[in-house]
Write a protein that holds these residues in place. Structure first.
Motif, PDB file in Angstrom:
ATOM      1  N   GLU A 120       0.822  -1.206   0.000  1.00  0.00           N
ATOM      2  CA  GLU A 120       0.000   0.000   0.000  1.00  0.00           C
ATOM      3  C   GLU A 120       0.860   1.261   0.000  1.00  0.00           C
ATOM      4  OE1 GLU A 120       1.116  -0.374   4.295  1.00  0.00           O
ATOM      5  OE2 GLU A 120       1.145  -1.543   2.445  1.00  0.00           O
ATOM      6  N   VAL A 121       2.170   1.103  -0.077  1.00  0.00           N
ATOM      7  CA  VAL A 121       3.093   2.240  -0.043  1.00  0.00           C
ATOM      8  C   VAL A 121       3.731   2.471  -1.410  1.00  0.00           C
ATOM      9  CG1 VAL A 121       5.196   3.182   0.992  1.00  0.00           C
ATOM     10  CG2 VAL A 121       3.538   1.961   2.418  1.00  0.00           C
ATOM     11  N   GLU A 177       2.026  -6.950   4.003  1.00  0.00           N
ATOM     12  CA  GLU A 177       2.034  -5.721   3.208  1.00  0.00           C
ATOM     13  C   GLU A 177       3.413  -5.076   3.279  1.00  0.00           C
ATOM     14  OE1 GLU A 177       2.242  -3.030   5.665  1.00  0.00           O
ATOM     15  OE2 GLU A 177       2.289  -4.818   6.899  1.00  0.00           O
ATOM     16  N   HIS A 178       3.510  -3.826   2.863  1.00  0.00           N
ATOM     17  CA  HIS A 178       4.801  -3.190   2.639  1.00  0.00           C
ATOM     18  C   HIS A 178       5.701  -3.165   3.872  1.00  0.00           C
ATOM     19  CE1 HIS A 178       7.572  -0.393   0.614  1.00  0.00           C
ATOM     20  NE2 HIS A 178       7.710   0.163   1.803  1.00  0.00           N
ATOM     21  N   ASP A 179       5.217  -2.595   4.959  1.00  0.00           N
ATOM     22  CA  ASP A 179       6.064  -2.339   6.117  1.00  0.00           C
ATOM     23  C   ASP A 179       6.630  -3.616   6.721  1.00  0.00           C
ATOM     24  OD1 ASP A 179       7.134  -0.478   8.183  1.00  0.00           O
ATOM     25  OD2 ASP A 179       5.811  -1.630   9.503  1.00  0.00           O
ATOM     26  N   GLN A 180       5.850  -4.690   6.702  1.00  0.00           N
ATOM     27  CA  GLN A 180       6.254  -5.908   7.401  1.00  0.00           C
ATOM     28  C   GLN A 180       6.889  -6.971   6.510  1.00  0.00           C
ATOM     29  OE1 GLN A 180       6.295  -6.463  10.756  1.00  0.00           O
ATOM     30  NE2 GLN A 180       5.832  -4.268  10.840  1.00  0.00           N
ATOM     31  N   THR A 181       7.066  -6.677   5.232  1.00  0.00           N
ATOM     32  CA  THR A 181       7.653  -7.710   4.366  1.00  0.00           C
ATOM     33  C   THR A 181       9.015  -8.218   4.842  1.00  0.00           C
ATOM     34  OG1 THR A 181       8.291  -5.867   2.886  1.00  0.00           O
ATOM     35  CG2 THR A 181       6.441  -7.259   2.197  1.00  0.00           C
ATOM     36  N   PRO A 182       9.874  -7.377   5.459  1.00  0.00           N
ATOM     37  CA  PRO A 182      11.147  -7.931   5.926  1.00  0.00           C
ATOM     38  C   PRO A 182      10.993  -8.972   7.040  1.00  0.00           C
ATOM     39  CG  PRO A 182      11.291  -5.548   5.731  1.00  0.00           C
ATOM     40  CD  PRO A 182       9.840  -5.906   5.610  1.00  0.00           C
ATOM     41  N   ASN A 183       9.803  -9.028   7.663  1.00  0.00           N
ATOM     42  CA  ASN A 183       9.565  -9.990   8.733  1.00  0.00           C
ATOM     43  C   ASN A 183       8.811 -11.226   8.263  1.00  0.00           C
ATOM     44  OD1 ASN A 183      10.741  -8.266  10.726  1.00  0.00           O
ATOM     45  ND2 ASN A 183       8.843  -7.070  10.772  1.00  0.00           N
ATOM     46  N   ASP A 184       8.499 -11.295   6.988  1.00  0.00           N
ATOM     47  CA  ASP A 184       7.738 -12.409   6.430  1.00  0.00           C
ATOM     48  C   ASP A 184       8.635 -13.645   6.319  1.00  0.00           C
ATOM     49  OD1 ASP A 184       6.195 -14.166   4.970  1.00  0.00           O
ATOM     50  OD2 ASP A 184       5.704 -12.745   3.375  1.00  0.00           O
ATOM     51  N   PRO A 185       8.274 -14.767   6.953  1.00  0.00           N
ATOM     52  CA  PRO A 185       9.089 -15.977   6.832  1.00  0.00           C
ATOM     53  C   PRO A 185       9.258 -16.455   5.388  1.00  0.00           C
ATOM     54  CG  PRO A 185       7.536 -16.183   8.646  1.00  0.00           C
ATOM     55  CD  PRO A 185       7.157 -14.940   7.912  1.00  0.00           C
ATOM     56  N   VAL A 186       8.284 -16.175   4.551  1.00  0.00           N
ATOM     57  CA  VAL A 186       8.403 -16.540   3.137  1.00  0.00           C
ATOM     58  C   VAL A 186       9.493 -15.699   2.480  1.00  0.00           C
ATOM     59  CG1 VAL A 186       7.215 -16.532   0.901  1.00  0.00           C
ATOM     60  CG2 VAL A 186       6.027 -17.345   2.948  1.00  0.00           C
ATOM     61  N   VAL A 187       9.517 -14.411   2.791  1.00  0.00           N
ATOM     62  CA  VAL A 187      10.559 -13.523   2.272  1.00  0.00           C
ATOM     63  C   VAL A 187      11.930 -13.982   2.767  1.00  0.00           C
ATOM     64  CG1 VAL A 187      11.491 -11.170   2.346  1.00  0.00           C
ATOM     65  CG2 VAL A 187       9.048 -11.543   1.971  1.00  0.00           C
TER      66      VAL A 187
END
Length: 282
Positions: free
Chosen positions: A216-217, A248-258
């Motif tokens: 959303e960013v 979403e945008h802000d939390q993608t660095p914390n996504d286990p898939v990422v």
């Protein structure tokens, strides 16, 4: 001062030194590193010969942006480094992007000098996934970078508005006024025109872009993708791999898939991530 007091003081200093890591390029300012990052005695292994430099996004500190990915990579055996940059009015990553790239350059040099590595891998979020392209394309950094992995990077700017997540900046009414980096990251800005005037890529490094349809960013989300040959560029949409992933945008660095995709890309002997790689969906 008694011997006991001296001993207690020494212990306190040792604890503080373990909790706070100051990079050589940032001497004079106490920087709180994310777990696993900025061990300047770390030497890359034969299995992971390239140190990883984590580059935060707009308004973010390295401590917050990389609180989960940094220890993930450290536990996998990488030498991990991170920095803060572009501070204005007490808020990180808000200076003009070109100026911030000038701060990344000596940090990479410091990492290379400390580890003995000729090149590094860069992993950046949002502005941090785009700003290194200026470093590589305009400041001579391409020869020092093996791969750039951008997590929701603002590669072609955004048609939306860049504002901080709640609690990220001290002033809850902060709207981006005075944020030069925010202006630079608007689609069509003078900075974006210059950045992409030489093309999306430069010779040498490979590029992996990881995006979410829920961004959303940086919108539209596919504006994050880079154009380039398959041997050099891989664009990945998280939901193509894991349709139910709601990050979403802000939390993608914390996504286990990422995390898995980043680890896969870093582990490749050459080139970007394999577009056929399938992470375990959480």
């Amino acid at each position: 001062m008694s011997l006991l007091t001296k001993a207690m003081s020494a212990a306190a200093i040792a604890v503080l030194a373990g909790a706070l890591a100051v990079a050589p390029a940032q001497a004079g300012t106490v920087q709180v590193s994310p777990p696993g990052a900025n061990d300047w005695s770390c030497k890359p292994s034969a299995q992971h010969p390239y140190p990883v430099v984590l580059v935060p996004g707009t308004f973010e500190s390295m401590e917050k942006n990389w609180s989960t990915l940094s220890p993930y990579l450290k536990s996998a055996g990488y030498c991990v480094f991170a920095l803060n940059y572009g501070e204005t009015n007490g808020v990180y990553a808000t200076a003009p992007v070109a100026k911030s790239a000038q701060e990344l350059a000596p940090f990479v040099d410091s990492v290379r000098a400390a580890t003995g590595a000729k090149k590094v891998d860069l992993v950046g979020h949002s502005q941090g996934g785009m700003m290194p392209r200026y470093y590589m394309g305009f400041l001579g950094g391409a020869k020092y970078v093996r791969q750039l992995i951008g997590i929701a990077p603002s590669n072609h700017g955004t048609e939306g508005v860049i504002v901080p997540a709640p609690g990220v900046v001290p002033d809850p009414n902060y709207t981006g006024l005075g944020c030069a980096a925010c202006a630079d990251q608007q689609a069509g800005s003078a900075f974006m025109q210059k950045l992409n005037s030489i093309g999306d890529t430069v010779a040498g490094p490979s590029y992996t872009v990881i995006s979410t349809v829920h961004d959303e960013v940086v919108v539209p989300y596919n504006s994050q993708f880079l154009n380039g040959p398959a041997r050099q560029v891989t664009n990945i949409t998280i939901q193509d791999k894991c349709p139910a992933d709601a990050f979403e945008h802000d939390q993608t660095p914390n996504d286990p898939v990422v995390h898995q995709i980043v680890g896969h890309a870093l582990g490749r002997a050459s080139g970007p991530a394999d577009p056929a790689y399938q992470p375990k969906c959480i």
